[in-house]
Design a protein around this motif. Structure first.
Motif, mmCIF file in Angstrom:
data_model
loop_
_atom_site.group_PDB
_atom_site.id
_atom_site.type_symbol
_atom_site.label_atom_id
_atom_site.label_comp_id
_atom_site.label_asym_id
_atom_site.label_seq_id
_atom_site.Cartn_x
_atom_site.Cartn_y
_atom_site.Cartn_z
ATOM 1 N N GLU A 169 0.574 -1.243 0.213
ATOM 2 C CA GLU A 169 0.077 0.074 -0.083
ATOM 3 C C GLU A 169 1.210 1.186 0.141
ATOM 4 O O GLU A 169 0.545 2.335 -0.319
ATOM 5 C CB GLU A 169 -0.619 -0.208 1.262
ATOM 6 N N LEU A 170 1.874 1.256 0.612
ATOM 7 C CA LEU A 170 2.638 2.432 0.459
ATOM 8 C C LEU A 170 3.787 2.471 -0.427
ATOM 9 O O LEU A 170 3.507 3.535 -0.954
ATOM 10 C CB LEU A 170 3.816 2.427 1.777
ATOM 11 N N GLY A 171 4.013 1.741 -1.378
ATOM 12 C CA GLY A 171 3.714 1.792 -2.548
ATOM 13 C C GLY A 171 3.473 2.320 -3.671
ATOM 14 O O GLY A 171 3.120 3.024 -4.544
ATOM 15 N N GLY A 197 1.853 9.455 -6.415
ATOM 16 C CA GLY A 197 2.253 10.908 -6.133
ATOM 17 C C GLY A 197 2.040 11.037 -4.409
ATOM 18 O O GLY A 197 2.149 12.255 -4.135
ATOM 19 N N VAL A 198 1.008 10.692 -3.895
ATOM 20 C CA VAL A 198 0.855 11.045 -2.589
ATOM 21 C C VAL A 198 1.974 10.871 -1.131
ATOM 22 O O VAL A 198 1.885 11.944 -0.507
ATOM 23 C CB VAL A 198 -0.385 9.953 -1.702
ATOM 24 N N LEU A 256 11.219 10.769 0.750
ATOM 25 C CA LEU A 256 11.208 10.788 1.973
ATOM 26 C C LEU A 256 10.538 10.492 2.860
ATOM 27 O O LEU A 256 11.147 9.432 3.402
ATOM 28 C CB LEU A 256 12.324 12.627 2.404
ATOM 29 N N GLU A 257 9.304 11.371 2.484
ATOM 30 C CA GLU A 257 8.212 10.160 3.621
ATOM 31 C C GLU A 257 7.502 8.359 3.284
ATOM 32 O O GLU A 257 8.443 8.053 4.537
ATOM 33 C CB GLU A 257 7.069 10.990 3.167
ATOM 34 N N PHE A 258 8.043 8.127 1.892
ATOM 35 C CA PHE A 258 8.368 6.590 1.681
ATOM 36 C C PHE A 258 9.165 5.782 2.646
ATOM 37 O O PHE A 258 9.182 4.080 2.832
ATOM 38 C CB PHE A 258 8.493 6.791 0.370
#
Length: 96
Positions: free
Chosen positions: A71-73, A79-80, A84-86
């Motif tokens: 889900e993170l990927g 583009g959400v 860095l956040e990823f």
């Protein structure tokens, strides 16, 4: 015209008086409640609160971690999330 002004003045005087009385009543009530609370606390000590230990964190299985990473990927691809956040979220998931 003088009748209109007199009516407006009377309405303003009544509204002002009502506001003043309402404020005075509110202040008196607040003062009474504060004194009652002080008397209660002075008479008896507050009860001791007992807290339950927090439950241990649930161990996320490998399937849960993989689903979260997937889900993170998808969020990064959409583009959400930026790079860095990823990376921060990925590290958090893998550490947990």
């Amino acid at each position: 015209m003088p009748g209109l002004i007199r009516g407006v003045a009377r309405t303003a005087a009544i509204a002002g008086t009502a506001t003043a009385v309402s404020n005075r009543v509110s202040r008196r009530q607040a003062g009474r409640w504060a004194s009652q609370e002080q008397q209660q606390y002075a008479q008896e000590p507050p009860p001791q609160q007992q807290y339950a230990a927090p439950p241990p964190p649930a161990q996320a299985g490998m399937d849960d971690k993989l689903a979260q990473l997937k889900e993170l990927g998808e969020l990064k691809t959409a583009g959400v999330l930026n790079e860095l956040e990823f990376e921060q979220q990925k590290a958090r998931i893998l550490a947990g």
